[in-house]
Design a protein around this motif. Structure first.
Motif, PDB file in Angstrom:
ATOM      1  N   ILE A 132      22.068 -33.518 -73.415  1.00  0.00           N
ATOM      2  CA  ILE A 132      23.250 -32.677 -73.587  1.00  0.00           C
ATOM      3  C   ILE A 132      23.693 -32.183 -72.209  1.00  0.00           C
ATOM      4  CG2 ILE A 132      22.573 -31.997 -75.921  1.00  0.00           C
ATOM      5  CD1 ILE A 132      21.507 -29.422 -74.846  1.00  0.00           C
ATOM      6  N   PRO A 133      25.006 -31.960 -72.049  1.00  0.00           N
ATOM      7  CA  PRO A 133      25.581 -31.649 -70.739  1.00  0.00           C
ATOM      8  C   PRO A 133      24.821 -30.586 -69.962  1.00  0.00           C
ATOM      9  CG  PRO A 133      27.316 -31.938 -72.346  1.00  0.00           C
ATOM     10  CD  PRO A 133      26.026 -32.042 -73.106  1.00  0.00           C
ATOM     11  N   GLY A 134      24.429 -29.521 -70.625  1.00  0.00           N
ATOM     12  CA  GLY A 134      23.707 -28.465 -69.919  1.00  0.00           C
ATOM     13  C   GLY A 134      22.430 -28.979 -69.287  1.00  0.00           C
ATOM     14  N   GLN A 135      21.737 -29.846 -70.008  1.00  0.00           N
ATOM     15  CA  GLN A 135      20.499 -30.430 -69.484  1.00  0.00           C
ATOM     16  C   GLN A 135      20.791 -31.316 -68.275  1.00  0.00           C
ATOM     17  OE1 GLN A 135      19.099 -32.427 -73.015  1.00  0.00           O
ATOM     18  NE2 GLN A 135      17.548 -30.846 -73.409  1.00  0.00           N
ATOM     19  N   ARG A 136      21.937 -31.983 -68.348  1.00  0.00           N
ATOM     20  CA  ARG A 136      22.291 -32.869 -67.241  1.00  0.00           C
ATOM     21  C   ARG A 136      22.452 -32.093 -65.952  1.00  0.00           C
ATOM     22  NH1 ARG A 136      25.345 -36.286 -71.115  1.00  0.00           N
ATOM     23  NH2 ARG A 136      27.424 -35.577 -70.536  1.00  0.00           N
ATOM     24  N   GLU A 137      23.188 -30.998 -66.027  1.00  0.00           N
ATOM     25  CA  GLU A 137      23.374 -30.183 -64.826  1.00  0.00           C
ATOM     26  C   GLU A 137      22.042 -29.672 -64.315  1.00  0.00           C
ATOM     27  OE1 GLU A 137      26.294 -27.046 -64.891  1.00  0.00           O
ATOM     28  OE2 GLU A 137      27.587 -28.245 -66.200  1.00  0.00           O
ATOM     29  N   ALA A 138      21.242 -29.201 -65.238  1.00  0.00           N
ATOM     30  CA  ALA A 138      19.940 -28.660 -64.840  1.00  0.00           C
ATOM     31  C   ALA A 138      19.101 -29.747 -64.169  1.00  0.00           C
ATOM     32  CB  ALA A 138      19.213 -28.108 -66.063  1.00  0.00           C
ATOM     33  N   LEU A 139      19.225 -30.960 -64.678  1.00  0.00           N
ATOM     34  CA  LEU A 139      18.434 -32.058 -64.112  1.00  0.00           C
ATOM     35  C   LEU A 139      18.867 -32.355 -62.683  1.00  0.00           C
ATOM     36  CD1 LEU A 139      16.252 -34.178 -64.632  1.00  0.00           C
ATOM     37  CD2 LEU A 139      18.007 -35.708 -65.509  1.00  0.00           C
ATOM     38  N   VAL A 140      20.170 -32.353 -62.451  1.00  0.00           N
ATOM     39  CA  VAL A 140      20.656 -32.592 -61.089  1.00  0.00           C
ATOM     40  C   VAL A 140      20.098 -31.540 -60.136  1.00  0.00           C
ATOM     41  CG1 VAL A 140      22.663 -32.632 -59.579  1.00  0.00           C
ATOM     42  CG2 VAL A 140      22.772 -33.730 -61.815  1.00  0.00           C
TER      43      VAL A 140
END
Lengths: 175, 175
Positions: A132-140
DNA sequence: CCTCATCGTTTGCATGATGCAAAATAGGTC
DNA sequence: GACCTATTTTGCATCATGCAAACGATGAGG
Protein backbone atom coordinates in the motif's frame (compact mmCIF):
# COMPACT_ATOMS: atom_id res chain seq x y z
CA UNK A 1 30.01 -10.12 17.82
CA UNK A 2 28.55 -6.65 17.54
CA UNK A 3 25.27 -7.71 19.11
CA UNK A 4 26.59 -10.06 21.72
CA UNK A 5 28.58 -7.29 23.38
CA UNK A 6 25.58 -5.24 24.45
CA UNK A 7 22.84 -5.30 27.09
CA UNK A 8 19.69 -7.08 26.05
CA UNK A 9 17.62 -4.08 25.02
CA UNK A 10 19.76 -2.69 22.23
CA UNK A 11 20.75 -6.21 21.20
CA UNK A 12 17.25 -7.39 20.40
CA UNK A 13 16.65 -4.23 18.46
CA UNK A 14 19.59 -4.58 16.14
CA UNK A 15 19.00 -8.29 15.94
CA UNK A 16 15.42 -7.89 14.77
CA UNK A 17 16.48 -5.51 12.05
CA UNK A 18 19.28 -7.79 10.98
CA UNK A 19 16.87 -10.64 10.66
CA UNK A 20 14.49 -8.54 8.60
CA UNK A 21 17.34 -7.46 6.34
CA UNK A 22 18.43 -11.03 5.80
CA UNK A 23 14.91 -12.08 4.89
CA UNK A 24 14.56 -9.26 2.41
CA UNK A 25 17.96 -10.13 1.07
CA UNK A 26 16.80 -13.64 0.37
CA UNK A 27 13.84 -12.34 -1.56
CA UNK A 28 16.01 -10.04 -3.65
CA UNK A 29 18.33 -12.84 -4.56
CA UNK A 30 15.40 -15.00 -5.57
CA UNK A 31 14.12 -12.22 -7.80
CA UNK A 32 17.47 -11.82 -9.46
CA UNK A 33 17.84 -15.53 -9.97
CA UNK A 34 14.49 -15.62 -11.72
CA UNK A 35 15.38 -12.65 -13.91
CA UNK A 36 18.59 -14.34 -14.87
CA UNK A 37 17.00 -17.66 -15.69
CA UNK A 38 15.64 -16.38 -18.98
CA UNK A 39 19.12 -15.63 -20.32
CA UNK A 40 20.81 -18.75 -19.04
CA UNK A 41 20.10 -20.82 -22.09
CA UNK A 42 21.91 -18.28 -24.24
CA UNK A 43 24.88 -17.44 -22.04
CA UNK A 44 26.52 -18.76 -18.90
CA UNK A 45 26.48 -16.67 -15.76
CA UNK A 46 30.07 -15.44 -16.10
CA UNK A 47 29.37 -14.59 -19.72
CA UNK A 48 26.34 -12.60 -18.70
CA UNK A 49 28.43 -10.71 -16.19
CA UNK A 50 30.82 -9.85 -18.99
CA UNK A 51 27.92 -8.56 -21.05
CA UNK A 52 26.83 -6.39 -18.14
CA UNK A 53 30.30 -4.93 -17.84
CA UNK A 54 30.47 -4.14 -21.54
CA UNK A 55 27.00 -2.71 -21.40
CA UNK A 56 27.80 -0.29 -18.59
CA UNK A 57 31.33 0.62 -19.62
CA UNK A 58 30.97 0.72 -23.35
CA UNK A 59 34.01 0.09 -25.52
CA UNK A 60 36.91 -1.14 -23.45
CA UNK A 61 40.04 -3.18 -24.02
CA UNK A 62 40.66 -6.62 -22.66
CA UNK A 63 42.57 -5.81 -19.48
CA UNK A 64 40.00 -3.22 -18.50
CA UNK A 65 37.18 -5.67 -19.00
CA UNK A 66 39.07 -8.26 -16.99
CA UNK A 67 39.68 -5.76 -14.19
CA UNK A 68 36.07 -4.70 -14.08
CA UNK A 69 35.07 -8.33 -13.87
CA UNK A 70 37.75 -9.10 -11.34
CA UNK A 71 39.25 -11.94 -13.33
CA UNK A 72 42.54 -12.70 -14.98
CA UNK A 73 42.99 -11.31 -18.51
CA UNK A 74 43.45 -14.80 -19.85
CA UNK A 75 40.08 -15.77 -18.44
CA UNK A 76 38.43 -12.73 -19.97
CA UNK A 77 40.22 -13.47 -23.22
CA UNK A 78 38.69 -16.88 -23.70
CA UNK A 79 35.32 -15.75 -22.47
CA UNK A 80 35.32 -13.01 -25.07
CA UNK A 81 36.32 -15.55 -27.72
CA UNK A 82 33.19 -17.53 -26.93
CA UNK A 83 30.98 -14.46 -26.84
CA UNK A 84 32.30 -13.38 -30.21
CA UNK A 85 31.60 -16.82 -31.59
CA UNK A 86 28.03 -16.38 -30.32
CA UNK A 87 27.87 -12.96 -31.96
CA UNK A 88 27.16 -11.16 -28.70
CA UNK A 89 30.39 -9.18 -28.61
CA UNK A 90 32.60 -7.65 -31.28
CA UNK A 91 36.35 -7.16 -31.12
CA UNK A 92 38.12 -4.42 -33.06
CA UNK A 93 41.54 -2.83 -32.97
CA UNK A 94 42.05 0.55 -31.38
CA UNK A 95 43.35 2.70 -34.26
CA UNK A 96 45.09 4.99 -31.78
CA UNK A 97 46.97 2.12 -30.18
CA UNK A 98 47.23 -0.97 -32.24
CA UNK A 99 48.17 -3.23 -29.39
CA UNK A 100 44.81 -2.68 -27.74
CA UNK A 101 41.52 -4.23 -28.69
CA UNK A 102 38.14 -2.57 -28.49
CA UNK A 103 35.39 -4.76 -27.14
CA UNK A 104 31.76 -3.90 -27.63
CA UNK A 105 28.36 -5.50 -27.38
CA UNK A 106 26.61 -6.45 -30.56
CA UNK A 107 22.91 -5.61 -30.78
CA UNK A 108 22.18 -9.18 -29.74
CA UNK A 109 24.38 -8.86 -26.69
CA UNK A 110 22.84 -5.55 -25.77
CA UNK A 111 19.40 -7.02 -26.00
CA UNK A 112 20.15 -9.86 -23.62
CA UNK A 113 21.31 -7.45 -20.95
CA UNK A 114 18.31 -5.23 -21.48
CA UNK A 115 15.91 -8.14 -21.28
CA UNK A 116 17.25 -9.38 -17.98
CA UNK A 117 17.46 -5.90 -16.55
CA UNK A 118 13.92 -5.09 -17.54
CA UNK A 119 12.65 -8.34 -16.15
CA UNK A 120 14.25 -7.68 -12.83
CA UNK A 121 12.96 -4.15 -12.61
CA UNK A 122 9.51 -5.41 -13.47
CA UNK A 123 9.58 -8.09 -10.84
CA UNK A 124 10.56 -5.65 -8.15
CA UNK A 125 8.04 -3.11 -9.37
CA UNK A 126 5.36 -5.78 -9.23
CA UNK A 127 6.19 -6.56 -5.62
CA UNK A 128 6.25 -2.90 -4.72
CA UNK A 129 2.93 -2.40 -6.47
CA UNK A 130 1.39 -4.94 -4.10
CA UNK A 131 2.29 -2.78 -1.12
CA UNK A 132 0.00 0.00 0.00
CA UNK A 133 1.22 3.53 -0.83
CA UNK A 134 2.08 4.42 2.75
CA UNK A 135 4.30 1.36 3.01
CA UNK A 136 5.99 2.31 -0.22
CA UNK A 137 7.03 5.70 1.06
CA UNK A 138 8.21 4.21 4.30
CA UNK A 139 10.24 1.65 2.38
CA UNK A 140 12.01 4.32 0.35
CA UNK A 141 12.93 6.25 3.47
CA UNK A 142 14.03 3.18 5.36
CA UNK A 143 16.10 1.76 2.54
CA UNK A 144 17.69 5.10 1.84
CA UNK A 145 18.74 5.35 5.45
CA UNK A 146 20.02 1.79 5.35
CA UNK A 147 22.03 2.37 2.18
CA UNK A 148 23.49 5.53 3.63
CA UNK A 149 24.47 3.77 6.83
CA UNK A 150 26.10 1.14 4.66
CA UNK A 151 27.88 3.74 2.57
CA UNK A 152 26.26 2.89 -0.72
CA UNK A 153 25.91 5.76 -3.18
CA UNK A 154 22.24 6.30 -3.88
CA UNK A 155 22.77 5.38 -7.53
CA UNK A 156 20.83 8.09 -9.34
CA UNK A 157 19.45 7.36 -12.76
CA UNK A 158 22.86 6.36 -14.05
CA UNK A 159 21.61 4.85 -17.25
CA UNK A 160 19.91 1.52 -17.40
CA UNK A 161 20.23 0.80 -13.71
CA UNK A 162 22.60 -2.10 -13.60
CA UNK A 163 23.49 -3.16 -10.11
CA UNK A 164 23.90 -6.37 -8.27
CA UNK A 165 22.84 -8.35 -11.25
CA UNK A 166 24.12 -11.80 -11.88
CA UNK A 167 24.55 -13.72 -8.69
CA UNK A 168 23.96 -17.20 -7.58
CA UNK A 169 22.27 -18.17 -4.39
CA UNK A 170 23.35 -21.33 -2.60
CA UNK A 171 20.28 -21.61 -0.45
CA UNK A 172 17.64 -20.37 -2.87
CA UNK A 173 17.42 -23.84 -4.33
CA UNK A 174 16.64 -25.30 -0.95
CA UNK A 175 13.64 -23.02 -0.41
CA UNK B 1 6.53 -3.07 -18.37
CA UNK B 2 4.51 -2.74 -15.20
CA UNK B 3 5.39 0.93 -14.71
CA UNK B 4 5.26 2.03 -18.30
CA UNK B 5 1.61 1.13 -18.58
CA UNK B 6 0.40 3.69 -16.03
CA UNK B 7 -0.19 7.42 -15.76
CA UNK B 8 2.74 9.42 -14.43
CA UNK B 9 1.69 9.75 -10.80
CA UNK B 10 1.59 6.10 -9.78
CA UNK B 11 4.54 5.37 -12.04
CA UNK B 12 6.99 7.68 -10.33
CA UNK B 13 5.97 6.31 -7.00
CA UNK B 14 6.68 2.69 -7.81
CA UNK B 15 9.73 3.72 -9.73
CA UNK B 16 11.28 5.54 -6.80
CA UNK B 17 10.77 2.54 -4.56
CA UNK B 18 12.19 0.22 -7.16
CA UNK B 19 15.29 2.34 -7.41
CA UNK B 20 15.70 2.36 -3.65
CA UNK B 21 15.32 -1.40 -3.55
CA UNK B 22 17.94 -1.86 -6.23
CA UNK B 23 20.38 0.35 -4.38
CA UNK B 24 19.87 -1.54 -1.16
CA UNK B 25 20.23 -4.74 -3.09
CA UNK B 26 23.61 -3.66 -4.34
CA UNK B 27 24.73 -2.95 -0.79
CA UNK B 28 23.57 -6.34 0.40
CA UNK B 29 25.45 -8.10 -2.34
CA UNK B 30 28.58 -6.15 -1.51
CA UNK B 31 28.25 -7.18 2.13
CA UNK B 32 27.87 -10.83 1.20
CA UNK B 33 30.78 -10.70 -1.17
CA UNK B 34 32.98 -9.32 1.59
CA UNK B 35 31.79 -11.96 4.05
CA UNK B 36 32.59 -14.64 1.55
CA UNK B 37 36.02 -13.32 0.70
CA UNK B 38 37.51 -14.69 3.90
CA UNK B 39 36.61 -18.26 2.98
CA UNK B 40 37.58 -18.10 -0.67
CA UNK B 41 41.15 -19.13 -0.15
CA UNK B 42 40.00 -22.32 1.51
CA UNK B 43 37.11 -23.31 -0.76
CA UNK B 44 35.67 -22.25 -4.09
CA UNK B 45 32.28 -20.61 -4.22
CA UNK B 46 30.42 -23.75 -5.37
CA UNK B 47 32.17 -25.69 -2.65
CA UNK B 48 31.09 -23.17 -0.08
CA UNK B 49 27.52 -23.49 -1.29
CA UNK B 50 27.78 -27.21 -0.76
CA UNK B 51 29.01 -26.62 2.76
CA UNK B 52 26.03 -24.38 3.42
CA UNK B 53 23.66 -27.05 2.18
CA UNK B 54 25.24 -29.68 4.39
CA UNK B 55 25.23 -27.30 7.30
CA UNK B 56 21.53 -26.56 7.04
CA UNK B 57 20.33 -30.02 6.07
CA UNK B 58 22.61 -32.16 8.15
CA UNK B 59 23.36 -35.68 7.03
CA UNK B 60 22.08 -36.28 3.52
CA UNK B 61 22.91 -38.58 0.66
CA UNK B 62 24.43 -37.51 -2.62
CA UNK B 63 21.32 -37.05 -4.74
CA UNK B 64 19.66 -35.02 -2.02
CA UNK B 65 22.67 -32.76 -1.74
CA UNK B 66 22.74 -32.38 -5.51
CA UNK B 67 19.04 -31.54 -5.59
CA UNK B 68 19.37 -28.97 -2.84
CA UNK B 69 22.22 -27.39 -4.72
CA UNK B 70 20.40 -27.61 -8.02
CA UNK B 71 23.20 -29.45 -9.78
CA UNK B 72 23.68 -32.82 -11.41
CA UNK B 73 24.62 -35.68 -9.06
CA UNK B 74 27.84 -36.20 -10.96
CA UNK B 75 28.79 -32.60 -10.30
CA UNK B 76 28.01 -32.95 -6.62
CA UNK B 77 29.93 -36.21 -6.58
CA UNK B 78 33.21 -34.72 -7.68
CA UNK B 79 32.74 -31.64 -5.56
CA UNK B 80 32.29 -33.85 -2.51
CA UNK B 81 35.39 -35.80 -3.46
CA UNK B 82 37.40 -32.59 -3.32
CA UNK B 83 35.81 -31.46 -0.06
CA UNK B 84 36.61 -34.82 1.50
CA UNK B 85 40.19 -34.51 0.33
CA UNK B 86 40.26 -31.13 2.09
CA UNK B 87 38.79 -32.73 5.21
CA UNK B 88 35.75 -30.45 5.22
CA UNK B 89 33.20 -33.19 4.57
CA UNK B 90 32.93 -36.82 5.58
CA UNK B 91 31.28 -39.62 3.63
CA UNK B 92 29.85 -42.68 5.32
CA UNK B 93 27.57 -45.49 4.31
CA UNK B 94 23.98 -45.52 5.45
CA UNK B 95 23.73 -48.73 7.50
CA UNK B 96 20.01 -48.92 6.78
CA UNK B 97 20.56 -48.77 3.03
CA UNK B 98 23.97 -49.66 1.86
CA UNK B 99 23.61 -48.08 -1.54
CA UNK B 100 23.25 -44.65 0.00
CA UNK B 101 26.00 -42.47 1.36
CA UNK B 102 25.77 -40.15 4.31
CA UNK B 103 27.45 -36.80 3.83
CA UNK B 104 28.29 -34.56 6.74
CA UNK B 105 30.42 -31.59 7.56
CA UNK B 106 33.59 -32.14 9.52
CA UNK B 107 34.31 -29.70 12.35
CA UNK B 108 36.53 -27.80 9.93
CA UNK B 109 33.74 -27.54 7.38
CA UNK B 110 31.27 -26.45 9.99
CA UNK B 111 33.59 -23.76 11.16
CA UNK B 112 34.01 -22.24 7.73
CA UNK B 113 30.27 -21.88 7.33
CA UNK B 114 29.94 -20.42 10.79
CA UNK B 115 32.72 -17.93 10.21
CA UNK B 116 31.22 -16.58 7.02
CA UNK B 117 27.74 -16.50 8.49
CA UNK B 118 28.88 -14.67 11.59
CA UNK B 119 30.84 -12.20 9.55
CA UNK B 120 27.85 -11.40 7.42
CA UNK B 121 25.54 -10.98 10.38
CA UNK B 122 28.07 -8.72 12.04
CA UNK B 123 28.46 -6.56 8.97
CA UNK B 124 24.75 -6.06 8.66
CA UNK B 125 24.39 -5.48 12.39
CA UNK B 126 27.13 -2.87 12.16
CA UNK B 127 25.29 -1.03 9.43
CA UNK B 128 22.04 -1.21 11.32
CA UNK B 129 23.77 0.03 14.45
CA UNK B 130 24.73 3.18 12.57
CA UNK B 131 21.08 4.00 11.96
CA UNK B 132 19.09 5.91 14.54
CA UNK B 133 16.59 3.78 16.51
CA UNK B 134 13.53 5.27 14.83
CA UNK B 135 14.92 4.36 11.45
CA UNK B 136 15.60 0.86 12.63
CA UNK B 137 12.01 0.25 13.59
CA UNK B 138 10.81 1.75 10.35
CA UNK B 139 13.19 -0.49 8.44
CA UNK B 140 11.86 -3.62 10.10
CA UNK B 141 8.29 -2.68 9.29
CA UNK B 142 9.09 -1.68 5.73
CA UNK B 143 11.14 -4.74 4.97
CA UNK B 144 8.58 -7.01 6.52
CA UNK B 145 5.90 -5.51 4.30
CA UNK B 146 8.19 -5.84 1.30
CA UNK B 147 9.00 -9.46 2.03
CA UNK B 148 5.34 -10.23 2.50
CA UNK B 149 4.42 -8.56 -0.77
CA UNK B 150 7.13 -10.65 -2.38
CA UNK B 151 5.87 -13.80 -0.73
CA UNK B 152 8.97 -14.56 1.28
CA UNK B 153 8.44 -16.45 4.55
CA UNK B 154 9.66 -14.25 7.37
CA UNK B 155 12.29 -16.81 8.31
CA UNK B 156 11.99 -17.00 12.07
CA UNK B 157 14.96 -18.07 14.10
CA UNK B 158 15.40 -21.26 12.07
CA UNK B 159 18.79 -22.11 13.41
CA UNK B 160 21.95 -20.36 12.34
CA UNK B 161 20.25 -18.06 9.88
CA UNK B 162 21.57 -19.18 6.53
CA UNK B 163 20.00 -17.48 3.56
CA UNK B 164 21.11 -15.82 0.44
CA UNK B 165 24.68 -16.57 1.20
CA UNK B 166 27.21 -17.24 -1.46
CA UNK B 167 26.62 -15.19 -4.57
CA UNK B 168 28.72 -13.35 -7.01
CA UNK B 169 28.12 -9.83 -8.12
CA UNK B 170 29.04 -8.82 -11.65
CA UNK B 171 28.98 -5.13 -10.97
CA UNK B 172 30.36 -5.06 -7.46
CA UNK B 173 33.87 -5.27 -8.86
CA UNK B 174 33.29 -2.20 -10.99
CA UNK B 175 32.37 -0.07 -7.99
C1' DC C 1 16.74 -68.94 -4.92
C1' DC C 2 16.92 -66.38 -9.19
C1' DT C 3 15.73 -62.55 -12.25
C1' DC C 4 14.53 -58.13 -13.13
C1' DA C 5 13.31 -53.34 -12.54
C1' DT C 6 14.84 -49.55 -9.80
C1' DC C 7 17.43 -46.38 -7.13
C1' DG C 8 21.82 -44.30 -5.81
C1' DT C 9 26.57 -43.85 -6.83
C1' DT C 10 30.32 -43.59 -9.80
C1' DT C 11 32.93 -43.00 -14.18
C1' DG C 12 33.66 -41.32 -19.14
C1' DC C 13 33.45 -37.56 -22.03
C1' DA C 14 32.87 -32.82 -23.46
C1' DT C 15 32.63 -27.81 -22.52
C1' DG C 16 33.30 -23.61 -19.86
C1' DA C 17 35.76 -20.81 -16.05
C1' DT C 18 39.77 -19.85 -13.72
C1' DG C 19 44.74 -18.46 -12.58
C1' DC C 20 49.73 -18.46 -13.34
C1' DA C 21 53.46 -18.23 -16.34
C1' DA C 22 55.47 -17.49 -20.63
C1' DA C 23 55.43 -16.10 -25.44
C1' DA C 24 54.27 -12.86 -29.00
C1' DT C 25 53.25 -8.12 -30.40
C1' DA C 26 53.17 -3.10 -30.38
C1' DG C 27 54.80 1.48 -28.37
C1' DG C 28 58.04 4.35 -26.58
C1' DT C 29 63.02 5.70 -24.75
C1' DC C 30 67.88 6.42 -25.10
C1' DG D 1 68.93 -0.19 -33.05
C1' DA D 2 68.75 -2.03 -28.09
C1' DC D 3 65.77 -2.05 -24.28
C1' DC D 4 61.79 -1.66 -21.41
C1' DT D 5 56.79 -1.75 -20.96
C1' DA D 6 51.98 -2.67 -21.89
C1' DT D 7 48.55 -5.79 -24.14
C1' DT D 8 47.14 -9.67 -26.03
C1' DT D 9 47.50 -14.45 -26.66
C1' DT D 10 48.83 -19.35 -25.69
C1' DG D 11 50.17 -23.40 -22.64
C1' DC D 12 49.11 -25.87 -18.69
C1' DA D 13 46.56 -27.32 -14.62
C1' DT D 14 42.41 -27.41 -11.76
C1' DC D 15 37.52 -26.94 -10.78
C1' DA D 16 32.46 -26.87 -12.23
C1' DT D 17 29.02 -28.63 -15.07
C1' DG D 18 25.73 -31.81 -17.61
C1' DC D 19 24.60 -36.00 -20.13
C1' DA D 20 24.99 -40.74 -20.71
C1' DA D 21 26.44 -45.08 -19.39
C1' DA D 22 28.28 -48.37 -16.13
C1' DC D 23 28.09 -50.34 -11.50
C1' DG D 24 26.17 -51.82 -7.17
C1' DA D 25 22.59 -52.66 -3.81
C1' DT D 26 17.42 -53.34 -2.93
C1' DG D 27 13.24 -55.21 -3.31
C1' DA D 28 9.41 -57.65 -5.92
C1' DG D 29 7.85 -61.64 -8.46
C1' DG D 30 8.33 -65.80 -10.08
Amino acid sequence: MAERARPAGATDDVDAVTRAVLTASRLLVAVSARSLAAAEDRVTLPQFRMLVVLSTHGAVNLVTAADLLGVNPSTAMRMIDRLIAADLVSRGVNPANRRETVLQLTPDGQRIVEDVTARRRDEIAAIVARMIPGQREALVDALTAFAEAGGEPAAPGRGPDLYPLGWVDPTASSA
